[in-house]
Design a protein around this motif. Structure first.
Motif: not given
Ligand SMILES: Nc1ncnc2c1ncn2[C@@H]1O[C@H](COP(=O)(O)O)[C@@H](O)[C@H]1O
Ligand SMILES: Nc1ncnc2c1ncn2[C@@H]1O[C@H](COP(=O)(O)O)[C@@H](O)[C@H]1O
Ligand SMILES: Nc1ncnc2c1ncn2[C@@H]1O[C@H](COP(=O)(O)O)[C@@H](O)[C@H]1O
Ligand SMILES: Nc1ncnc2c1ncn2[C@@H]1O[C@H](COP(=O)(O)O)[C@@H](O)[C@H]1O
Ligand SMILES: [Mg+2]
Ligand SMILES: [Mg+2]
Ligand SMILES: [Mg+2]
Ligand SMILES: [Mg+2]
Ligand SMILES: [Mg+2]
Ligand SMILES: [Mg+2]
Ligand SMILES: [Mg+2]
Ligand SMILES: [Mg+2]
Lengths: 213, 213, 213, 213, 213, 213, 213, 213
Positions: F144-145, F147-148, F179
């Motif tokens: 998750a760090g 990609v968006d 997030s």
């Protein structure tokens, strides 16, 4: 019903007024009593209503002992250090007012096993040993491995993180490699002393056998 | 170091071969020994190598007792019902081989308090009481409220769901409203009996005081 | 939808202003209402905006009861001692404003079973019994073993260490050896009384059978 | 002591032989009895010793009902699906042998609220509702929000992972947003039915008031 | 790296001075930013160093939004009541500053399912739904059962006792009977909105397929 | 209500007969369906009653797909190794039958971050990413760090000891430093794919805005 | 990247076929490798495909070591007894194949502290000590109190009841009164040996300082 | 016994007076000492009695270092952000007073793996690495995957909700996919540095082998 044992009040969960009122009534009929988990405000309220009360602040214990029982036998209190002091004090006051001689060995950590071994005679002389320990709670295992007498283990909430407010040493004690250990609730110095006292006061097997015949 | 107590083997975590080999060696020098948590395969392996061994299947205990100690004093075993039987049997065998007289009161549930009260003399006569309880674990609180002698409480894993394999009765016992209770590990009948035995065998205060002088 | 039951506000999680505003609105249309978990600052704010409100400080309950329902049937509240008082008060106020007669038996500990037995008629007369207990949470088991009526058990957070803020008595109650017990959340005196009230107000089987025909 | 209720045996923790022996004795004096948590081997052993016994395999319940009580009132059993069937069956058999009429609504999930609403009359007609739910345990909240009668909630161990063998739905039920719910142990269909039965059989307030005068 | 998303500071664990210094630096290069978990003292310190900052006290959020993104699509925030307000506010502020249109439905409890059903169009119109729920945490199950769009569930710590500071509703949500729910940390309104925003801003499948060709 | 989604059966808690009967009925009206948590005996029973069923043994999934939906968009499945395969297979089968294109990256551990970075384009091309991870559960944080797009995280029970059957990676994922992550139940490959599918199929913001006007 | 360390396979979570295939490939390019958590069926499958593999059944470890590294330095393995043997064996095999000299002291319980003290030179000679302990997990505290070298502690799941499958000794170790202890996962003999090996192989400070200049 | 290591006091659980008295005594015989978990009131009391004491407020550490050891080797401290600062400071002060050179890399989150990779030389140069991480606790896994040196992992209580005051990152670290990690108690910066120091100071294998000959 409690054979000549002094009466006891648990102050936690009572307002200072409620605690003072109860002790006021007790003072009318008993020379001796004990109140545990008493914060300074409770002692404040009690001391204004009841005379001859003494406060052990570190142990959070109020004592009235106008007709002390003789101190008999010997209960040894073993602990690792300063952080267990409140529990040790609660246990000591309880044991004494119940008429037991109390000895202490309070800087005996597992990480320095030599200190324990140097005090072997103290350990061997005791009739019952109470061991209070926080952090890893390993002390009762080592003590019980050295002696034959009954050991009462009190986990304390001294520690942080994975100590889980005393759950870690509690589990250690319940899983002890050494046998002959009875465990009480976390920080329950009173309960440990009560149990140790009832053991210390046992009459001998010989007498029991004669009586039962 | 263990004052004349018989040797003990914990079979859990040992292969049948390992257990048999250990007991084979012990039989060479000891008349009496005890092995706990022994499954039938363990007994099978042991009985082929060691003679005079007896198996208590429900208690999963192997006993060799060629030179029995006299049964002295009295340890009372109280429990609620059939499901606690394995723990009661482990405790009874342990207490007996260690030289204690054992009495049982095994259908005494909290939900039928009258049964307990009807057996009050049994309770009063005991020198130490072991209470084994699963489910709500409330029995030790009621028993300890009735007697003055030391109570050893053993939570059992009998129950389901929120019993959490014995955690629920363990917590009940540690939080008991009644004082004078020492708790041991879940299902640890052996440990309860060992502690009870060391209490039962206490010499009297009088003798202690004379000796220390 | 709640058949003639008074409205209820849970103050926890609301600012005093929010609580006061809600009760202000309720007072416009209802003679009777109840607010639980109300700290003194909440009562302060409410009493400045709403008239005829009464505060039970120990129970943290605000009551407005300008048109009281008749007190019918009987709900008995049993508890062990002073530390459970806040829960007992919350339950009592709730049960009364909902139109139930309430009786109390508040110093009935498991460690002194005789006190319970001496009050047997109180137990037998009740239509529903609410038992609040902290520490070992054993009281509901003993009570439910003595009576046939439904028992509502409320674990309280009174205790320390392994009490785990009420988890220990909660588990005890869910694992009770006695049948006929319904359990509610820790310290939930309101919920216990609400359930007890809905039971107390049951119409009889006879009537039900006639109606359904 | 249990007002005309049939006797009950809990087979868990008993060997098939022990269970059979107990039921053999019960059959000598009782026409009706119930045994729960009975595995097929238990039924096998029992049926060889006792006649007129019936086995509900899915509910793991053995029933002997030679003199059935009339089925009165109505207990509604609500559940979400097939995985809760064992608990529903245990509850249904218990409720029936105790003399209650039983109705079922067994495919009523929270994820399809319409199905519940379509069965509103069933919900409104019941005197007591038992809701069995695993997974999220949300069903009792929705049901209790729709009705005024007492609701007995049984968490089941149906689910996996964070279901934690029923702990998750148990917590959901204890924290219900809706009032009027009493909770029993995980998978305890028997206990739910026992409580529901004692509620269903309440006499009316009117009669109580007349009697107490 | 965060595609045009405003920068975010988590104030928990930072001193007011540290928080103010960080935001001071951010204000030099960014028109928009967000700070969560900001206590009043933090806002105090920040507002003395940075201009154009706004404080949402209930949500503990500091916002600087000098160049607002257009509010597009629709994220619906559903919650049960006042106690969840802090989480709802944190989520709403986060979603808006990230350029999402936000709608609220904040008194929709599971115990009153009709209120939810009455607002069905709101539910159907949303592109993503965030459901915040404490206590039993049952709301996401009911909502997700009614809609086809993705649901983001946030357990809140609103409740007491067995709520276990949000663990109970967390478990409920992870075990939901309804599919299509992604769960975030307890009280994590920010994380819920961040995820919902990344979903709301998805380009269509059609466009994706054209692009990949 | 489930927009053209195939029907789904959860076999856990159903007997093979029950499962087969349900699928037999479904086959009469649906070309496509999916059954999860199906042990070989379940498949055995089903395949004798229903034709055109396929079994993915490692994923414990039964599929009937006589009228396949076109595979659109792209869901990327990332995992650390062989032990997560059952969850990955359950997710992949679910996503495909629901009409999503599925890509896999299955040997991407956190302890070898380079492997992840080498596959950056795979990560960037996906519309939604499902990350399955046991042991430390750290993989979703790293992904998750990078990609968006929305990330769905599934903790798996792969591991031992403090893995606590998946609780450890679950907690890691809920506490992620990155997030944009929504978490589902332990080992819930089905639920992850269902959520990912509902995200993948979102229509674009532009279309939504036009429609709402 | 792993400086000359042999490759390692974790067999848990792999089918025997998968494990055999992986090791088959590894054997093509490596003389030495290790596979942990290998059940007999795994070894069966592997030994049919790969030659020169040896099986340590108690440690559940498969070894292929055709080009052994010299055994250098000394890692001491301390444990309490037979039940920790599987963990000790896994650690010993791992340490040896990684090129460390291994010494054992395997019947050193805390309940018999003298045995430890008698072996003081063994303790003092070691460069790193691995202590494996189940039950109370107290052994590492005592060992680390006696030595200055780094101690790696491995909790084992040996024990029952409140041992909680190794959680109790894990907590003990994390809360140790003695400093200089690094803890690994429950039963993780492999991980303990890997860490101990990387410590044992440290070059000296002197060399480091020269190199960095 | 602690080879030339400075003495250490743990202030938690001691009154300011007790702490000051102990340090007063230590100052008489030691030039260097360290006190951890010292609140400002403790420093206040100490500084009035002992000269040359310095206070690191963020790390809650009191230092007296009148005869500093030379700083040798290199311990690298890696952490994710400001919230871990107290732990990092405690570790840094401990490592330095014990004579280790300390380097820091304090804004290296897992969610931004590039920052770590950019600092690869720092990672490769260190002899031992301490990684402090709260929230998901994933940082040690990534770091240990990049380096060959021993890694000491300290979980911190930074986070909220399911962080469970550090339990979540603790579990992550114990379950790490990467090998070569030793874990210490939550927030135990002191213990991490003590262990790292004992590793950093290892003499070389070559010297050991010569000595043992
Ligand atoms: N059931 C039991 N539970 C706990 N400890 C036991 C049990 N049985 C034996 N022990 C203890 O374990 C010791 C023997 O362990 P071992 O040498 O591994 O066979 C005995 O001396 C007892 O202290
Ligand atoms: N499934 C059950 N769960 C909990 N308690 C039960 C269950 N079945 C029976 N009981 C209770 O257990 C008692 C019988 O226990 P026992 O005498 O050991 O067979 C009954 O009187 C019930 O109160
Ligand atoms: N592996 C799974 N984990 C969780 N939920 C599932 C799973 N498989 C199916 N389901 C859900 O369970 C429902 C079917 O349940 P049932 O009607 O009991 O077979 C489906 O509609 C899904 O929502
Ligand atoms: N018993 C074990 N416990 C924990 N990790 C292990 C164990 N055995 C091997 N490993 C780790 O697992 C990796 C191999 O995992 P895999 O590629 O899934 O076989 C090795 O490189 C080790 O880092
Ligand atoms: Mg001993
Ligand atoms: Mg007593
Ligand atoms: Mg009853
Ligand atoms: Mg209702
Ligand atoms: Mg849906
Ligand atoms: Mg991202
Ligand atoms: Mg040391
Ligand atoms: Mg490494």
């Amino acid at each position: 019903r409690r054979r000549g044992f002094p009466e006891v009040v648990l102050c936690e969960g009572k307002t200072p007024e409620q605690a003072a009122k109860i002790m006021g009534k007790m003072a009318e009929k008993s020379d001796n009593f004990l109140a545990t988990r008493a914060d300074p405000e409770v002692f404040e309220a009690v001391s204004q209503q009841v005379d001859d009360v003494i406060y052990n602040e570190r142990g959070r214990v109020i004592i009235r002992e106008n007709d002390p029982l003789p101190r008999r036998g010997e209960i040894l209190l073993v602990s690792g250090g300063t952080a267990d002091e409140p529990v040790v004090e609660e246990a000591a006051e309880t044991a004494e007012i119940m008429g037991n001689a109390v000895e202490k060995l309070t800087d005996a950590g597992v990480a320095g096993v030599h200190r324990l071994l140097e005090n072997a005679e103290k350990l061997y002389r005791a009739r019952v040993i109470i061991v209070a320990a926080g952090m890893d709670g390993a002390l009762p295992s080592v003590v019980a491995g050295l002696v034959d007498c009954p050991v009462v283990a009190v986990p304390t909430s001294a520690g942080y993180g994975t100590n889980l407010e005393g759950i870690a040493p509690l589990l250690t004690m319940l899983n002890s490699c050494a046998s002959g250990i009875g465990v009480v609730n976390i920080d329950n110095g009173f309960g440990a002393a009560y149990l140790a006292s009832s053991i210390n006061k046992m009459e001998s097997l010989q007498k029991y056998e004669k009586d039962e015949k």
